[in-house]
Design a protein around this motif. Structure first.
Motif, mmCIF file in Angstrom:
data_model
loop_
_atom_site.group_PDB
_atom_site.id
_atom_site.type_symbol
_atom_site.label_atom_id
_atom_site.label_comp_id
_atom_site.label_asym_id
_atom_site.label_seq_id
_atom_site.Cartn_x
_atom_site.Cartn_y
_atom_site.Cartn_z
ATOM 1 N N LYS A 164 0.822 -1.211 0.000
ATOM 2 C CA LYS A 164 0.000 0.000 0.000
ATOM 3 C C LYS A 164 0.853 1.257 0.000
ATOM 4 N N ARG A 165 1.973 1.193 0.665
ATOM 5 C CA ARG A 165 2.875 2.345 0.739
ATOM 6 C C ARG A 165 4.282 1.827 1.011
ATOM 7 N N PRO A 166 5.301 2.447 0.438
ATOM 8 C CA PRO A 166 6.680 2.005 0.697
ATOM 9 C C PRO A 166 7.184 2.578 2.013
ATOM 10 N N ARG A 167 8.242 1.987 2.550
ATOM 11 C CA ARG A 167 8.840 2.543 3.758
ATOM 12 C C ARG A 167 9.400 3.934 3.483
ATOM 13 N N MET A 168 10.049 4.084 2.352
ATOM 14 C CA MET A 168 10.601 5.383 1.963
ATOM 15 C C MET A 168 9.717 5.942 0.862
ATOM 16 N N LYS A 169 9.187 7.122 1.086
ATOM 17 C CA LYS A 169 8.187 7.703 0.200
ATOM 18 C C LYS A 169 8.644 7.760 -1.256
ATOM 19 N N ASP A 170 7.717 7.358 -2.142
ATOM 20 C CA ASP A 170 7.921 7.457 -3.594
ATOM 21 C C ASP A 170 9.138 6.680 -4.091
ATOM 22 N N THR A 171 9.424 5.552 -3.462
ATOM 23 C CA THR A 171 10.552 4.739 -3.920
ATOM 24 C C THR A 171 10.146 3.270 -3.985
ATOM 25 N N PHE A 172 10.873 2.535 -4.780
ATOM 26 C CA PHE A 172 10.695 1.090 -4.862
ATOM 27 C C PHE A 172 12.081 0.462 -4.837
ATOM 28 N N CYS A 173 12.254 -0.539 -3.983
ATOM 29 C CA CYS A 173 13.497 -1.302 -4.012
ATOM 30 C C CYS A 173 13.167 -2.744 -3.639
ATOM 31 N N ASP A 174 13.966 -3.660 -4.128
ATOM 32 C CA ASP A 174 13.689 -5.073 -3.915
ATOM 33 C C ASP A 174 14.986 -5.850 -4.097
ATOM 34 N N TRP A 175 14.926 -7.098 -3.726
ATOM 35 C CA TRP A 175 16.065 -7.977 -3.953
ATOM 36 C C TRP A 175 15.529 -9.373 -4.195
ATOM 37 N N GLN A 176 16.298 -10.175 -4.881
ATOM 38 C CA GLN A 176 15.874 -11.517 -5.225
ATOM 39 C C GLN A 176 17.070 -12.460 -5.169
ATOM 40 N N SER A 177 16.887 -13.586 -4.514
ATOM 41 C CA SER A 177 17.953 -14.573 -4.431
ATOM 42 C C SER A 177 17.771 -15.605 -5.543
ATOM 43 N N PHE A 178 18.878 -15.958 -6.210
ATOM 44 C CA PHE A 178 18.844 -16.950 -7.284
ATOM 45 C C PHE A 178 19.776 -18.114 -6.986
ATOM 46 N N GLU A 179 19.914 -18.442 -5.713
ATOM 47 C CA GLU A 179 20.715 -19.601 -5.342
ATOM 48 C C GLU A 179 20.219 -20.091 -3.998
ATOM 49 N N SER A 180 20.313 -21.411 -3.794
ATOM 50 C CA SER A 180 19.691 -21.987 -2.617
ATOM 51 C C SER A 180 20.426 -23.237 -2.191
ATOM 52 N N THR A 181 20.059 -23.723 -0.997
ATOM 53 C CA THR A 181 20.584 -25.012 -0.564
ATOM 54 C C THR A 181 19.822 -26.144 -1.239
ATOM 55 N N SER A 182 18.864 -25.812 -2.069
ATOM 56 C CA SER A 182 18.186 -26.788 -2.925
ATOM 57 C C SER A 182 18.494 -26.437 -4.377
ATOM 58 N N PRO A 183 18.553 -27.413 -5.265
ATOM 59 C CA PRO A 183 18.760 -27.092 -6.678
ATOM 60 C C PRO A 183 17.600 -26.257 -7.205
ATOM 61 N N ILE A 184 17.890 -25.373 -8.145
ATOM 62 C CA ILE A 184 16.866 -24.543 -8.786
ATOM 63 C C ILE A 184 16.861 -24.894 -10.267
ATOM 64 N N ASN A 231 18.895 -24.008 -13.936
ATOM 65 C CA ASN A 231 19.822 -25.070 -13.535
ATOM 66 C C ASN A 231 20.932 -24.558 -12.610
ATOM 67 N N VAL A 232 20.501 -23.920 -11.532
ATOM 68 C CA VAL A 232 21.448 -23.426 -10.542
ATOM 69 C C VAL A 232 21.766 -24.562 -9.576
ATOM 70 N N PRO A 233 23.023 -24.970 -9.476
ATOM 71 C CA PRO A 233 23.367 -26.088 -8.590
ATOM 72 C C PRO A 233 23.039 -25.783 -7.132
ATOM 73 N N GLN A 234 22.877 -26.837 -6.386
ATOM 74 C CA GLN A 234 22.640 -26.727 -4.954
ATOM 75 C C GLN A 234 23.893 -26.167 -4.277
ATOM 76 N N ALA A 235 23.703 -25.211 -3.382
ATOM 77 C CA ALA A 235 24.821 -24.657 -2.629
ATOM 78 C C ALA A 235 24.900 -25.346 -1.276
ATOM 79 N N PHE A 236 26.104 -25.571 -0.806
ATOM 80 C CA PHE A 236 26.291 -26.286 0.452
ATOM 81 C C PHE A 236 26.836 -25.331 1.508
ATOM 82 N N PRO A 237 26.093 -25.115 2.561
ATOM 83 C CA PRO A 237 26.552 -24.209 3.623
ATOM 84 C C PRO A 237 27.834 -24.718 4.262
ATOM 85 N N GLU A 238 28.608 -23.783 4.767
ATOM 86 C CA GLU A 238 29.857 -24.105 5.455
ATOM 87 C C GLU A 238 29.791 -23.600 6.894
ATOM 88 N N PRO A 239 30.529 -24.244 7.769
ATOM 89 C CA PRO A 239 30.509 -23.785 9.160
ATOM 90 C C PRO A 239 30.966 -22.336 9.272
#
Length: 813
Positions: A164-184, A231-239
């Motif tokens: 309904k309204r952005p946090r910062m007036k009259d602006t739009f921003c977004d982000w999208q992740s294209f990698e996961s611990t599951s294959p995509i 066909n993004v390979p599965q990423a494996f988290p590291e300690p």
């Protein structure tokens, strides 16, 4: 109906009418891959697979937006089933609304079972922030249960979010992740915007080979950007890696061209609330007046510390988020905070600004992200905490966090290496907070043990805390009952020396809130059977009590065993330990048959040294460790190279590196309060990189929350209010549950919680994204680069029936 809602409603109606058909499964840009080909044989390491996903967003010039996300996730294992039985979405109804419009289970035989959405969804107020004394009735959680889901099924969900309204007036921003611990297999993100309000900056970071393509086209008065990952390979988290969403392939978009615009915006919403009052001015004059009997004026540092201590310790941390314009960012009037003697982080920061200005300093509010470093390539408002800055004559800033009532430092070490933005009417650029040397965050310990001929022993331990160690234990000791502290110390003693008894202990200052004096502990104990004789030999235990207390030892070894890493090794803060162990041996003890080998480790960010020597009847052990950098560089920079592509020049801040964990009031035991990151947060339940979460003290953007367990640990004490960039990230960011009330005291000095990824409400996408957040990899077996536990250093000595030398004669080496 309010006129301010009309643009968003009209936008959503236009979007649905013009683009409804393309969202049907049959209208995907290419057909879905046969689900029977998505098997454990093909994906042996995956618990679920993001088969397909399409997210379409249309934003208006005023920042309102409509987003529809459709995902197909196939369940391969029981773990994948557990992670996807329920989907939760968190959002703030002041800014957005999220609904699930379709949910069904596609079975292996091709049949589909629809989910009764009305019967299986529940909306309730998000209680997460309540544990931190913050009540925000606008924060909601929508949970969808998926009865009948089985291994081998494919989950099909469609979610819609209306901003309904952005946090910062009259602006739009977004982000999208294209990698996961599951294959995509495929993921598409499309954003439509008016020609007169184009995206000013875009960036693809940590690009994963050639798995992501982009295209732009113009239709009428709209510019349409499309990004597709295949066909993004599965990423494996590291300690001990940083938050997954900050290290993996991701896209950032914004209509904001520079960080200066964000700085000006935050200044504009804060300044109207910073007006001082006669009562505030009188209090400041009292605080900065010379001590009784002295005519010498206070130094600037003394004035700042006195004002800071008042706001830190006299203004209680609590509040109700009911602001009119920008909940989560906008502070209350400082007069209200001063009179009520309470407020959340943004309120306390604002009051400190006003009081410092009254004392003659150039102070300003600051947005800071108490978590991963913010990607500087694309300006946005993904911050989750508010602090204060005083600008000096040379243009540098002194940062201070008045939210933390337990700190002896103006700016606690757990906020080092964080992205921050000072609110200035003329604008300011994104900066990174300085990192204190490890020597300022030390624990210095000394243990002296005197052993008698009968095998009994007495000993004393002294502990001197500084920096992060002081901050962690001071807050914990202040909240704990004396009997709880005693029981905890007894447990530590018995863990190191079985049968030991605590005979005395003293912690000073007695008033733990007296931050003018360093924290010190003195402990005395006795042990009836320190050693026993077998075949004229015995093993002497070498208890390293300082290592049990030290914050540094809690991180050493967790992840340092990997010879090669894809992701950086994250160390929440620089710190160290210096410990001396002295064993006074009785005449009965003979020659030393075996001393532990010397251990020396020199790594880019870690040094570790442990030595033992014997001089006559005194054995001395020394242990020194330093964690000198917030993170090690990633091992394979090529694999994670950044490839930003901007449509406008963006001010560059300090280059991003792996971020440290967020912290707050009691560093190792709590996370910082937030002032909220905005933008429609939408995280899917898919296994993508988790995105930053919305803060409790700031408006929580709609985000996807995975129920039950979360990989982000919430330290004891005040819960983490970290809220980060919102945007639909398929990595369903599940909100950590508030800490449970325990009948027993929780030991202090716990590691900082991991940052909650940005959450996008409307997209609780595939469970895969949830997995990215949830996966907590086990640390691999220690290697030579992992010193291991310093407490396991036994000494083998002989105990002849008749002494072979007098105590005054040095024993053989």
């Amino acid at each position: 109906m309010s006129q301010r809602h009309l643009p968003a409603l009209a936008l959503s109606l236009l979007f649905v009418l013009s683009a409804l058909q393309p969202f049907s499964p049959s209208a995907f840009s290419s057909p879905l891959p046969p689900l029977d080909t998505v098997t454990t044989e093909r994906y042996p390491d995956a618990d679920s697979v993001l088969v397909d996903e399409i997210i379409r967003t249309r934003y208006a010039a005023d920042g309102s937006a409509f987003t529809r996300a459709e995902t197909f996730v196939k369940i391969l294992t029981e773990k994948g089933l557990r992670e996807n039985r329920t989907h939760s979405m968190a959002y703030n109804i002041f800014y957005e609304n999220t609904v699930v419009t379709l949910a069904r289970i596609i079975h292996p035989d091709g049949t589909a079972t629809p989910i009764d959405i009305a019967a299986n969804t529940k909306e309730m107020t998000n209680r997460r922030s309540m544990a931190a004394n913050i009540y925000d009735p606008n924060n909601k959680i929508l949970t969808l249960a998926l009865p009948g889901l089985k291994v081998g099924d494919t989950l099909h969900i469609v979610k819609e979010t209306t901003t309904k309204r952005p946090r910062m007036k009259d602006t739009f921003c977004d982000w999208q992740s294209f990698e996961s611990t599951s294959p995509i297999i495929r993921s598409t993100y499309e954003v439509r915007g008016p020609k007169d309000k184009p995206l000013a900056a875009t960036a693809i970071l940590d690009k994963n080979d050639d798995t992501l393509t982009a295209a732009t086209r113009i239709e009428g008065d709209e510019i349409i950007h499309t990004w597709t990952a295949r066909n993004v390979p599965q990423a494996f988290p590291e300690p001990s890696m940083p938050a997954f969403y900050i290290c993996t392939q991701r896209l950032l978009v914004s209509t904001v061209a520079t960080w200066e615009e964000v700085s000006k915006w935050y200044s504009s919403i804060c300044e109207p609330h910073l007006a001082s009052t006669p009562e505030i001015d009188a209090k400041v004059a009292e605080l900065i007046a010379p001590p009784a009997g002295s005519t010498a004026p206070l130094t600037d540092d003394e004035k700042i510390r006195r004002v800071f201590r008042f706001v830190s310790q006299e203004i209680r941390y609590m509040g109700i988020t009911l602001e009119k314009d920008s909940p989560g960012f906008e502070p209350h009037d400082v007069s209200l905070t001063f009179n009520n003697r309470y407020g959340v982080c943004r309120d306390k920061a604002a009051l400190l600004v006003t009081m410092l200005r009254a004392a003659g300093f150039d102070a300003a509010p600051v947005l800071i992200n108490a978590g991963p470093l913010v990607d500087p390539e694309v300006p946005k408002i993904y911050f989750n905490h508010a602090v204060t800055a005083v600008r000096l004559a040379d243009g540098t800033d002194i940062l201070m966090d008045s939210t933390d009532e337990n700190t002896a430092d103006l700016f606690p070490s757990y906020l080092a290496n964080k992205s921050y933005l000072v609110a200035r009417a003329e604008g300011d650029t994104l900066r990174v907070s300085p990192v204190a040397p490890a020597e300022e965050n030390m624990l210095r310990a000394a243990t002296r043990i005197t052993i008698a001929d009968d095998g009994s022993a007495t000993g004393d331990i002294t502990l001197d805390f500084s920096g992060i160690n002081d901050n962690a234990y001071r807050g914990s000791f202040a909240r704990a009952k004396p009997e709880d502290i005693r029981r905890w110390l007894e447990t530590l003693l018995k863990n190191q020396i079985p049968g030991a008894t605590l005979t005395a202990h003293e912690i000073t200052p007695r008033n733990a809130m007296d931050t003018t004096r360093p924290l010190h502990a003195a402990i005395s104990f006795s042990a009836p059977d320190y050693f026993t004789v077998a075949r004229e030999k015995t093993i002497l235990n070498t208890p390293w009590f300082g290592a049990d207390f030290s914050i540094a030892s809690r991180f050493l070894g967790n992840g340092t065993a990997l010879a090669k890493r894809r992701f950086p090794l994250e160390i929440p803060y620089t710190c160290g330990l210096d410990e001396t162990l002295t064993l006074n041996l009785p005449p009965r003890i003979g020659d030393t048959l075996a001393l532990p080998d010397e251990t020396r480790v020199e790594l880019p960010a870690v040094t570790y040294e442990k030595t033992f020597t014997r001089n006559k009847n005194v054995i001395t052990g020394k242990l020194a460790m330093r964690l000198r950098a917030p993170a090690w560089p990633r091992a394979n920079p090529t694999r994670n190279s950044r490839t930003p592509s901007r449509t406008s020049s963006i001010p560059t801040a300090s280059p991003p590196c792996s971020p440290p964990n967020p912290k707050r009031n009691s560093p190792p035991t709590s996370a910082p309060s937030t002032t909220n990151s905005p933008s429609r947060s939408t995280t899917r339940t898919t296994g993508r990189a988790a995105a930053p979460s919305a803060s409790k003290c700031s408006p929580t953007r709609a985000k996807k929350i995975t129920p039950k367990s979360s990989s982000t640990t919430t330290p004891s004490g005040k819960p983490s209010r970290s809220t980060t960039p919102p945007s639909r990230s398929r990595t369903a960011a599940r909100a950590p549950s508030p800490p449970r009330k325990s009948t027993s005291w929780t030991p202090p000095g716990l590691p900082a919680p991991r940052a909650t990824p940005p959450q996008k409400p409307w997209s609780s996408r595939s469970p895969a994204s949830r997995k990215a957040r949830q996966s907590t990899p086990k640390s691999p077996p220690p290697t030579k680069t992992n010193p291991g536990s310093p407490s396991r250093s036994p000494i083998l000595v002989s105990i002849p029936s008749t002494p072979t030398h007098s105590p005054s004669t040095p024993p053989p080496a």
